[in-house]
Design a protein around this motif. Structure first.
Motif, PDB file in Angstrom:
ATOM      1  N   LYS A  78      41.672  51.561  21.778  1.00 25.20           N
ATOM      2  CA  LYS A  78      42.803  50.733  22.218  1.00 25.20           C
ATOM      3  C   LYS A  78      42.307  49.630  23.152  1.00 25.20           C
ATOM      4  CE  LYS A  78      46.314  53.489  20.743  1.00 25.20           C
ATOM      5  NZ  LYS A  78      47.726  53.503  20.668  1.00 25.20           N
ATOM      6  N   ILE A  79      41.156  49.897  23.806  1.00 25.52           N
ATOM      7  CA  ILE A  79      40.547  48.871  24.663  1.00 25.52           C
ATOM      8  C   ILE A  79      39.066  48.736  24.302  1.00 25.52           C
ATOM      9  CG2 ILE A  79      42.126  49.129  26.625  1.00 25.52           C
ATOM     10  CD1 ILE A  79      40.021  50.878  27.995  1.00 25.52           C
ATOM     11  N   GLU A  80      38.523  47.566  24.573  1.00 21.08           N
ATOM     12  CA  GLU A  80      37.102  47.324  24.281  1.00 21.08           C
ATOM     13  C   GLU A  80      36.237  47.921  25.386  1.00 21.08           C
ATOM     14  OE1 GLU A  80      36.841  43.097  24.053  1.00 21.08           O
ATOM     15  OE2 GLU A  80      38.440  42.967  22.562  1.00 21.08           O
ATOM     16  N   ARG A  81      34.940  48.029  25.087  1.00 13.40           N
ATOM     17  CA  ARG A  81      34.013  48.607  26.055  1.00 13.40           C
ATOM     18  C   ARG A  81      33.936  47.760  27.318  1.00 13.40           C
ATOM     19  NH1 ARG A  81      28.642  49.179  24.981  1.00 13.40           N
ATOM     20  NH2 ARG A  81      28.478  50.848  26.502  1.00 13.40           N
ATOM     21  N   SER A  82      33.965  46.455  27.142  1.00 13.68           N
ATOM     22  CA  SER A  82      33.868  45.563  28.313  1.00 13.68           C
ATOM     23  C   SER A  82      35.108  45.709  29.207  1.00 13.68           C
ATOM     24  CB  SER A  82      33.715  44.110  27.862  1.00 13.68           C
ATOM     25  OG  SER A  82      34.820  43.739  27.060  1.00 13.68           O
ATOM     26  N   SER A  83      36.270  45.832  28.564  1.00 13.03           N
ATOM     27  CA  SER A  83      37.512  46.033  29.330  1.00 13.03           C
ATOM     28  C   SER A  83      37.481  47.385  30.032  1.00 13.03           C
ATOM     29  CB  SER A  83      38.730  45.986  28.404  1.00 13.03           C
ATOM     30  OG  SER A  83      38.779  44.778  27.707  1.00 13.03           O
ATOM     31  N   TYR A  84      36.964  48.379  29.308  1.00 12.17           N
ATOM     32  CA  TYR A  84      36.855  49.725  29.881  1.00 12.17           C
ATOM     33  C   TYR A  84      36.040  49.673  31.165  1.00 12.17           C
ATOM     34  CZ  TYR A  84      35.033  54.447  30.569  1.00 12.17           C
ATOM     35  OH  TYR A  84      34.663  55.643  31.120  1.00 12.17           O
ATOM     36  N   ARG A  85      34.879  49.007  31.088  1.00 14.32           N
ATOM     37  CA  ARG A  85      33.992  48.905  32.260  1.00 14.32           C
ATOM     38  C   ARG A  85      34.701  48.219  33.423  1.00 14.32           C
ATOM     39  NH1 ARG A  85      31.343  51.862  34.397  1.00 14.32           N
ATOM     40  NH2 ARG A  85      31.196  53.327  32.758  1.00 14.32           N
ATOM     41  N   LYS A  86      35.371  47.116  33.097  1.00 15.63           N
ATOM     42  CA  LYS A  86      36.050  46.335  34.139  1.00 15.63           C
ATOM     43  C   LYS A  86      37.142  47.180  34.813  1.00 15.63           C
ATOM     44  CE  LYS A  86      39.019  42.363  34.814  1.00 15.63           C
ATOM     45  NZ  LYS A  86      40.139  41.711  34.184  1.00 15.63           N
ATOM     46  N   LEU A  87      37.950  47.845  33.982  1.00 18.59           N
ATOM     47  CA  LEU A  87      39.040  48.665  34.515  1.00 18.59           C
ATOM     48  C   LEU A  87      38.506  49.877  35.289  1.00 18.59           C
ATOM     49  CD1 LEU A  87      41.413  48.495  31.441  1.00 18.59           C
ATOM     50  CD2 LEU A  87      41.871  47.526  33.694  1.00 18.59           C
ATOM     51  N   TYR A  88      37.397  50.436  34.799  1.00 15.88           N
ATOM     52  CA  TYR A  88      36.784  51.584  35.471  1.00 15.88           C
ATOM     53  C   TYR A  88      36.369  51.197  36.881  1.00 15.88           C
ATOM     54  CZ  TYR A  88      34.002  55.864  35.910  1.00 15.88           C
ATOM     55  OH  TYR A  88      33.509  57.090  36.302  1.00 15.88           O
ATOM     56  N   ARG A  89      35.729  50.027  36.982  1.00 17.05           N
ATOM     57  CA  ARG A  89      35.276  49.547  38.295  1.00 17.05           C
ATOM     58  C   ARG A  89      36.468  49.234  39.203  1.00 17.05           C
ATOM     59  NH1 ARG A  89      29.677  48.490  38.364  1.00 17.05           N
ATOM     60  NH2 ARG A  89      30.024  48.441  40.602  1.00 17.05           N
ATOM     61  N   MET A  90      37.524  48.673  38.604  1.00 15.35           N
ATOM     62  CA  MET A  90      38.722  48.371  39.390  1.00 15.35           C
ATOM     63  C   MET A  90      39.362  49.659  39.918  1.00 15.35           C
ATOM     64  SD  MET A  90      40.571  45.315  37.275  1.00 15.35           S
ATOM     65  CE  MET A  90      41.926  45.104  38.416  1.00 15.35           C
ATOM     66  N   LYS A 107      37.847  52.435  40.457  1.00 14.09           N
ATOM     67  CA  LYS A 107      36.975  52.950  41.510  1.00 14.09           C
ATOM     68  C   LYS A 107      37.214  52.208  42.823  1.00 14.09           C
ATOM     69  CE  LYS A 107      32.240  53.944  42.746  1.00 14.09           C
ATOM     70  NZ  LYS A 107      30.847  53.979  42.372  1.00 14.09           N
ATOM     71  N   GLY A 108      37.530  50.952  42.720  1.00 12.83           N
ATOM     72  CA  GLY A 108      37.802  50.150  43.911  1.00 12.83           C
ATOM     73  C   GLY A 108      39.183  50.386  44.503  1.00 12.83           C
ATOM     74  N   GLY A 109      39.988  51.201  43.822  1.00  6.97           N
ATOM     75  CA  GLY A 109      41.313  51.537  44.350  1.00  6.97           C
ATOM     76  C   GLY A 109      42.375  50.518  44.002  1.00  6.97           C
ATOM     77  N   ALA A 110      42.184  49.807  42.891  1.00  7.50           N
ATOM     78  CA  ALA A 110      43.133  48.764  42.517  1.00  7.50           C
ATOM     79  C   ALA A 110      44.439  49.329  41.953  1.00  7.50           C
ATOM     80  CB  ALA A 110      42.500  47.834  41.486  1.00  7.50           C
ATOM     81  N   PHE A 111      44.399  50.568  41.459  1.00  6.20           N
ATOM     82  CA  PHE A 111      45.589  51.137  40.807  1.00  6.20           C
ATOM     83  C   PHE A 111      46.098  52.359  41.558  1.00  6.20           C
ATOM     84  CE2 PHE A 111      42.754  49.478  37.384  1.00  6.20           C
ATOM     85  CZ  PHE A 111      43.465  48.322  37.137  1.00  6.20           C
ATOM     86  N   ARG A 112      47.419  52.402  41.711  1.00  2.62           N
ATOM     87  CA  ARG A 112      48.055  53.531  42.400  1.00  2.62           C
ATOM     88  C   ARG A 112      48.195  54.737  41.485  1.00  2.62           C
ATOM     89  NH1 ARG A 112      51.381  49.224  43.649  1.00  2.62           N
ATOM     90  NH2 ARG A 112      52.870  49.876  42.054  1.00  2.62           N
ATOM     91  N   SER A 113      48.443  54.451  40.184  1.00  2.15           N
ATOM     92  CA  SER A 113      48.744  55.532  39.252  1.00  2.15           C
ATOM     93  C   SER A 113      48.438  55.081  37.831  1.00  2.15           C
ATOM     94  CB  SER A 113      50.226  55.899  39.351  1.00  2.15           C
ATOM     95  OG  SER A 113      51.014  54.778  38.986  1.00  2.15           O
ATOM     96  N   ARG A 114      48.626  56.001  36.895  1.00  2.00           N
ATOM     97  CA  ARG A 114      48.420  55.673  35.473  1.00  2.00           C
ATOM     98  C   ARG A 114      49.377  54.559  35.045  1.00  2.00           C
ATOM     99  NH1 ARG A 114      46.692  60.260  31.796  1.00  2.00           N
ATOM    100  NH2 ARG A 114      48.163  59.300  30.382  1.00  2.00           N
ATOM    101  N   ASN A 115      50.622  54.691  35.476  1.00  2.00           N
ATOM    102  CA  ASN A 115      51.614  53.682  35.094  1.00  2.00           C
ATOM    103  C   ASN A 115      51.252  52.309  35.642  1.00  2.00           C
ATOM    104  OD1 ASN A 115      53.242  55.233  33.508  1.00  2.00           O
ATOM    105  ND2 ASN A 115      54.701  55.739  35.132  1.00  2.00           N
ATOM    106  N   HIS A 116      50.731  52.298  36.856  1.00  2.00           N
ATOM    107  CA  HIS A 116      50.325  51.037  37.465  1.00  2.00           C
ATOM    108  C   HIS A 116      49.203  50.395  36.649  1.00  2.00           C
ATOM    109  CE1 HIS A 116      48.683  48.737  41.174  1.00  2.00           C
ATOM    110  NE2 HIS A 116      49.596  48.018  40.565  1.00  2.00           N
ATOM    111  N   MET A 117      48.266  51.230  36.200  1.00  2.00           N
ATOM    112  CA  MET A 117      47.150  50.728  35.390  1.00  2.00           C
ATOM    113  C   MET A 117      47.652  50.211  34.039  1.00  2.00           C
ATOM    114  SD  MET A 117      43.798  52.719  34.001  1.00  2.00           S
ATOM    115  CE  MET A 117      42.714  52.685  35.394  1.00  2.00           C
ATOM    116  N   LYS A 118      48.560  50.954  33.414  1.00  2.00           N
ATOM    117  CA  LYS A 118      49.111  50.529  32.120  1.00  2.00           C
ATOM    118  C   LYS A 118      49.841  49.191  32.255  1.00  2.00           C
ATOM    119  CE  LYS A 118      49.797  55.121  30.115  1.00  2.00           C
ATOM    120  NZ  LYS A 118      50.809  56.135  29.786  1.00  2.00           N
TER     121      LYS A 118
END
Length: 149
Positions: free
Chosen positions: A113-125, A127-138
């Motif tokens: 559903k997402i590309e590897r590059s997007s996965y990496r970017k979101l993973y790092r985000m 880790k940085g605490g950018a998302f409060r929850s799953r819904n926030h990330m979605k």
């Protein structure tokens, strides 16, 4: 009729306090005549002198409080002792946030559903605490067109 001496001896024989020794009021004369430990033992065997049961501590109030706490009562600011980070440690709170995020990311990557590059970017985000929850990330993924429906 005074049988305090007999009660004291009986308490020693029964290995309990004097208050726990019960003497049958019908047989006070027999008890009065008992002057040795052996006499007392005979009366104990006959059931004239009895060791009362210990008084216990009722757990009814405890159960009631536990039931209320299960419903979410009695947990207001006045009942709290210790800092916020002591009641639920910061690390535990972080783990409860990050684990679902990483699980979601892995699922999305495996289902392509997402590309590897997007996965990496979101993973790092994440880790940085950018998302409060799953819904926030979605929500973030939808707003930025990352999530391929």
């Amino acid at each position: 009729m005074d049988v305090s001496t007999q009660r004291r001896i009986a308490a020693a024989v029964l290995d309990c306090g004097i208050d726990r020794v019960w003497v049958d009021p019908e047989n006070l004369e027999k008890v009065k005549m008992a002057i040795t430990k052996d006499d007392i033992r005979l009366l104990i065997n006959d059931g004239i002198i009895v060791k009362k049961q210990e008084k216990g501590i009722s757990s009814a109030r405890k159960k009631e409080v536990q039931e209320q706490k299960r419903k979410g009562k009695r947990k207001g600011p006045g009942s709290r002792r210790g800092a916020k980070g002591a009641r639920t440690p910061k690390k535990e709170k972080w783990m409860n946030t990050i684990r679902p995020l990483r699980t979601l990311l892995k699922e999305l990557r495996e289902n392509e559903k997402i590309e590897r590059s997007s996965y990496r970017k979101l993973y790092r985000m994440a880790k940085g605490g950018a998302f409060r929850s799953r819904n926030h990330m979605k929500l973030y993924m939808k707003e930025h067109g990352i999530l391929a429906e």
